[in-house]
Design a protein around this motif. Structure first.
Motif, PDB file in Angstrom:
ATOM      1  N   VAL A  98      -9.713   3.773   5.124  1.00  0.00           N
ATOM      2  CA  VAL A  98      -8.922   2.536   5.134  1.00  0.00           C
ATOM      3  C   VAL A  98      -7.450   2.899   5.162  1.00  0.00           C
ATOM      4  N   ASP A  99      -6.772   2.565   6.251  1.00  0.00           N
ATOM      5  CA  ASP A  99      -5.369   2.917   6.424  1.00  0.00           C
ATOM      6  C   ASP A  99      -4.474   1.955   5.647  1.00  0.00           C
ATOM      7  N   SER A 100      -3.212   2.360   5.491  1.00  0.00           N
ATOM      8  CA  SER A 100      -2.261   1.578   4.704  1.00  0.00           C
ATOM      9  C   SER A 100      -1.943   0.237   5.339  1.00  0.00           C
ATOM     10  N   VAL A 101      -1.984   0.158   6.661  1.00  0.00           N
ATOM     11  CA  VAL A 101      -1.655  -1.098   7.341  1.00  0.00           C
ATOM     12  C   VAL A 101      -2.681  -2.172   6.992  1.00  0.00           C
ATOM     13  N   ALA A 148       0.869  -1.177   0.000  1.00  0.00           N
ATOM     14  CA  ALA A 148       0.000   0.000   0.000  1.00  0.00           C
ATOM     15  C   ALA A 148       0.901   1.221   0.000  1.00  0.00           C
ATOM     16  N   GLY A 149       0.457   2.289  -0.673  1.00  0.00           N
ATOM     17  CA  GLY A 149       1.297   3.480  -0.732  1.00  0.00           C
ATOM     18  C   GLY A 149       0.664   4.589  -1.537  1.00  0.00           C
ATOM     19  N   LEU A 150       1.514   5.411  -2.127  1.00  0.00           N
ATOM     20  CA  LEU A 150       1.093   6.643  -2.791  1.00  0.00           C
ATOM     21  C   LEU A 150       1.614   6.666  -4.226  1.00  0.00           C
ATOM     22  N   GLY A 181       5.865   6.912   6.828  1.00  0.00           N
ATOM     23  CA  GLY A 181       4.802   7.741   6.284  1.00  0.00           C
ATOM     24  C   GLY A 181       3.476   7.066   6.129  1.00  0.00           C
ATOM     25  N   ALA A 182       3.315   5.824   6.651  1.00  0.00           N
ATOM     26  CA  ALA A 182       2.035   5.113   6.505  1.00  0.00           C
ATOM     27  C   ALA A 182       0.948   5.801   7.313  1.00  0.00           C
ATOM     28  N   ARG A 183      -0.257   5.828   6.725  1.00  0.00           N
ATOM     29  CA  ARG A 183      -1.416   6.397   7.398  1.00  0.00           C
ATOM     30  C   ARG A 183      -2.232   5.321   8.076  1.00  0.00           C
ATOM     31  N   ASP A 191       0.388   5.537 -20.130  1.00  0.00           N
ATOM     32  CA  ASP A 191      -0.693   5.300 -21.088  1.00  0.00           C
ATOM     33  C   ASP A 191      -2.015   5.913 -20.647  1.00  0.00           C
ATOM     34  N   GLY A 192      -2.014   6.618 -19.513  1.00  0.00           N
ATOM     35  CA  GLY A 192      -3.211   7.296 -19.044  1.00  0.00           C
ATOM     36  C   GLY A 192      -4.145   6.448 -18.215  1.00  0.00           C
ATOM     37  N   SER A 193      -3.826   5.188 -18.024  1.00  0.00           N
ATOM     38  CA  SER A 193      -4.685   4.319 -17.233  1.00  0.00           C
ATOM     39  C   SER A 193      -4.373   4.483 -15.749  1.00  0.00           C
ATOM     40  N   GLY A 194      -5.321   4.100 -14.915  1.00  0.00           N
ATOM     41  CA  GLY A 194      -5.082   4.045 -13.482  1.00  0.00           C
ATOM     42  C   GLY A 194      -5.145   5.378 -12.777  1.00  0.00           C
ATOM     43  N   PRO A 195      -4.857   5.368 -11.473  1.00  0.00           N
ATOM     44  CA  PRO A 195      -4.988   6.564 -10.635  1.00  0.00           C
ATOM     45  C   PRO A 195      -3.895   7.587 -10.896  1.00  0.00           C
ATOM     46  N   GLY A 196      -4.197   8.846 -10.546  1.00  0.00           N
ATOM     47  CA  GLY A 196      -3.256   9.933 -10.770  1.00  0.00           C
ATOM     48  C   GLY A 196      -2.294  10.125  -9.621  1.00  0.00           C
ATOM     49  N   ILE A 197      -1.349  11.035  -9.807  1.00  0.00           N
ATOM     50  CA  ILE A 197      -0.336  11.351  -8.791  1.00  0.00           C
ATOM     51  C   ILE A 197      -1.036  11.807  -7.509  1.00  0.00           C
ATOM     52  N   GLY A 198      -0.526  11.318  -6.381  1.00  0.00           N
ATOM     53  CA  GLY A 198      -1.061  11.693  -5.078  1.00  0.00           C
ATOM     54  C   GLY A 198      -2.167  10.805  -4.564  1.00  0.00           C
ATOM     55  N   THR A 199      -2.575   9.804  -5.348  1.00  0.00           N
ATOM     56  CA  THR A 199      -3.650   8.903  -4.938  1.00  0.00           C
ATOM     57  C   THR A 199      -3.111   7.804  -4.043  1.00  0.00           C
ATOM     58  N   ARG A 200      -3.811   7.547  -2.941  1.00  0.00           N
ATOM     59  CA  ARG A 200      -3.455   6.427  -2.072  1.00  0.00           C
ATOM     60  C   ARG A 200      -4.013   5.143  -2.677  1.00  0.00           C
ATOM     61  N   VAL A 201      -3.192   4.088  -2.707  1.00  0.00           N
ATOM     62  CA  VAL A 201      -3.600   2.852  -3.380  1.00  0.00           C
ATOM     63  C   VAL A 201      -3.126   1.629  -2.603  1.00  0.00           C
TER      64      VAL A 201
END
Length: 306
Positions: free
Chosen positions: A106-109, A60-62, A304-306, A69-79
């Motif tokens: 939902v936290d990163s842990v 999990a991270g950022l 840096g995990a939330r 290719d434009g697919s998926g989440p943008g910069i700064g998105t938690r995933v």
């Protein structure tokens, strides 16, 4: 950047190395890893590591670089992500089809504890079919897959019997609504569905607990002991039983990850995390997982995990 690489040593299975930051493929996002969770299969691979082995499938991270290719989440998105390998590092390149966006709740842990075990549980239960009102036997239920299967199956209306090695490991499953026994022989069948993950002598014994016309799904061999089946001995057990091999793998994983995240956000799925610690302690944590001194998942934090 820093990455954990295999050493081949039992007492210290991984060590830090300075390596170049990965360069994503066009359909990959670059993720700053905040948390990762080892899986038991990775422990087996670390016993005799190959030169190309880069552990790390649950992260999990950022997003720090979106896919070209434009697919998926943008910069700064938690995933949360499920790369093929390489997640035990400061940065990982992950195909966008194997990512899901994390809500603030939902936290990163907890997110890092989801991918492999959670996807396996979801796909395993889909293979088993509708479970409402059905009797289900689950062997090898102590681990992460067993926890998720139990919570999801009971939530779907199954009457589930889980086999765990010890009462301590079975306590959490009882809280989730399972009946717990500590050897397959003690399970009172017949069962409509048998979910078998230990192999060795347990599989034929579990098979004998199935009802006529029932289903056994074989999804693991945690005992690391081959299975021997005697055709003539089977004639004394259930007739017309179906034995089906199962393996969770097969991208894309993003939709299943999103479903798992949604269940956690709705308080319907509860990852069991037995240890959360800094990734500087990864080697000792891997040893403790191997020796079964941690109940549930272990999650390592890179910072840096939330």
């Amino acid at each position: 950047m820093q990455r954990l690489i295999p050493t081949g040593e039992a007492a210290r299975p991984v060590a830090f190395a300075d390596v170049p930051q990965p360069v994503p493929q066009p359909d990959e996002a670059l993720i700053k890893v905040e948390a990762f969770a080892p899986n038991r299969g990775e422990l087996f691979l670390l016993e005799r590591p190959t030169p190309e082995l880069l552990p790390g499938k649950d992260i999990a991270g950022l997003v720090v670089q979106a896919a070209a290719d434009g697919s998926g989440p943008g910069i700064g998105t938690r995933v949360v992500g499920h790369p093929a390998q390489g997640g035990w590092a400061e940065y990982a390149a992950v195909p966008t089809h194997s990512l899901a966006v994390l809500p603030d709740s939902v936290d990163s842990v907890r997110a890092a504890a989801l991918p492999l075990a959670g996807i396996t549980a979801l796909r395993l239960l889909r293979t088993a079919g509708s479970l409402a009102g059905r009797r289900v036997l689950l062997t090898g239920a102590s681990g992460g897959v067993g926890h998720y299967v139990t919570e999801l199956a009971v939530g779907a209306g199954a009457e589930l019997t889980a086999v765990t090695a010890t009462p301590e490991r079975g306590g959490r499953l009882v809280e989730l609504g399972a009946k717990v026994v500590h050897e397959v022989a003690a399970a009172r069948g017949p069962f409509d569905v048998v979910l078998e993950s230990t192999g060795g002598p347990d599989l034929p014994l579990a098979l004998s607990k199935a009802r006529p016309g029932g289903l056994l799904v074989w999804f693991g061999q945690a005992s690391r002991t081959p299975v021997s089946l005697d055709f003539f001995q089977l004639l004394g057990g259930p007739q017309r039983v179906t034995i089906q091999h199962f393996h969770y793998a097969g991208a894309p994983y993003g939709a299943d990850l999103a479903a798992l995240v949604s269940l956690v956000a709705q308080d319907r799925l509860h990852p069991e995390v037995g240890r959360t610690t800094d990734w500087a302690r990864t080697a000792e944590t891997l040893v403790d997982l191997r020796e079964r001194r941690i109940r549930g998942k272990a999650v390592l934090l890179t910072g840096g995990a939330r």
